[in-house]
Design an enzyme around this catalytic site. Structure first.
Site, PDB file in Angstrom:
ATOM      1  N   GLY A  51       1.541  -1.616 -12.229  1.00 17.85           N
ATOM      2  CA  GLY A  51       2.927  -1.221 -12.013  1.00 17.85           C
ATOM      3  C   GLY A  51       3.242  -1.069 -10.547  1.00 17.85           C
ATOM      4  CG  ASN A  52       6.853  -1.807  -9.036  1.00 18.55           C
ATOM      5  OD1 ASN A  52       7.781  -1.021  -8.991  1.00 18.55           O
ATOM      6  ND2 ASN A  52       6.898  -2.922  -9.772  1.00 18.55           N
ATOM      7  NE  ARG A  53       2.860   4.125  -4.226  1.00 14.96           N
ATOM      8  CZ  ARG A  53       2.059   5.051  -4.731  1.00 14.96           C
ATOM      9  NH1 ARG A  53       2.557   5.996  -5.496  1.00 14.96           N
ATOM     10  NH2 ARG A  53       0.775   5.016  -4.468  1.00 14.96           N
ATOM     11  CB  SER A  54      10.671   0.340  -8.469  1.00 14.11           C
ATOM     12  OG  SER A  54      12.063   0.415  -8.678  1.00 14.11           O
TER      13      SER A  54
END
Ligand code: CTP
Ligand code: CA
Length: 233
Positions: free
Chosen positions: A33-36
């Site tokens: 995943g990512n930190r958006s």
């Protein structure tokens, strides 16, 4: 300002906005995943609805955010799911904004069962494959007159500064507008305020001062309204 103080200059327009970060599953319990946070995309949806647009928000994973008032929200998880919904919704849209942080890669396969440690102390290798570029695909398939807006979070590097990379990205993607955030040193990700530039395919470059994400959203919609005027639609 109160919602009724905003211009109703998006009345009659159907807009599709993607937001949040995709998750690419490794096995039933793990993902890449990512930190958006999703906050910028949600602000775009909220402001568009306040200005009279018919809004569909395609939301991947975000921090805990309420569905924006006045928007139809479709929740998705993976880049593939986001792509499918955005493409279907975009067919009849006047404006499409890709604010989502789409994973560039996904695990080549998704294990059916939870991946277990082996007794030999080793670790598995995760093979990745590329996800399709949704924004570039939208530009290719767009109906006449549709405005397509992309986002880019950039840092400078040895190859050039933030604007250099952003101009190249706008060309590569073929979008009408690119919202550029300078990232690094705690900017943009997981914070309330954003600053950057709005780059137009016509060569215009408008700096966006540091401000609330609703402010940046307003600047994006102003630019879209301006662009539609110059296109005579
Ligand atoms: N985007 C997309 N599909 C992808 C990756 C990105 O539609 N598979 C969109 C994002 O939603 C954003 C824009 O493309 O609007 C730019 O994303 P960014 O990650 O900055 O661009 P990339 O082309 O992935 O380039 P980079 O190698 O710098 O990550
Ligand atoms: Ca990327």
């Amino acid at each position: 300002a109160a919602p009724d103080a905003l211009p109703r200059d998006l009345e009659g327009l159907r807009v599709v906005i993607s937001a949040g970060g995709t998750r690419e599953p490794l096995d039933p319990v793990r993902y890449l995943g990512n930190r958006s946070s999703g906050k910028q995309g949600y602000a775009l949806a909220r402001v568009a609805a306040q200005r009279g647009a018919e809004v569909t928000l395609v939301a991947a994973h975000t921090v805990d955010l309420p569905d924006p008032a006045g928007a139809a929200v479709v929740h998705v998880s993976t880049a593939d799911q986001l792509s499918e919904v955005v493409r279907a919704e975009s067919a009849t849209a006047d404006v499409v904004v890709m604010a989502a942080a789409v994973a560039d890669f996904r695990p080549a396969s998704r294990a059916e069962h939870k991946i277990k440690k082996s007794d030999d102390g080793g670790a598995p290798t995760v093979e990745l494959v590329r996800n399709p570029d949704i924004l570039a695909g939208l530009v290719q398939a767009r109906p006449p007159g549709q405005v397509v807006v992309g986002f880019a979070a950039e840092t400078g590097d040895a190859g050039g500064d933030v604007l250099h990379h952003a101009r190249a990205k706008l060309k590569r993607k073929g979008a009408d507008l690119l919202v550029v955030n300078a990232v690094g040193e705690g900017k943009a990700f997981e914070v309330e305020d954003n600053s950057g530039w709005l780059l137009g395919a016509d060569g215009t470059e408008v700096p966006i001062p540091l401000g609330a994400k609703a402010q940046l959203a307003a600047a994006v919609w102003d630019a879209v309204v301006g662009l539609r005027k110059t296109q005579g639609v």
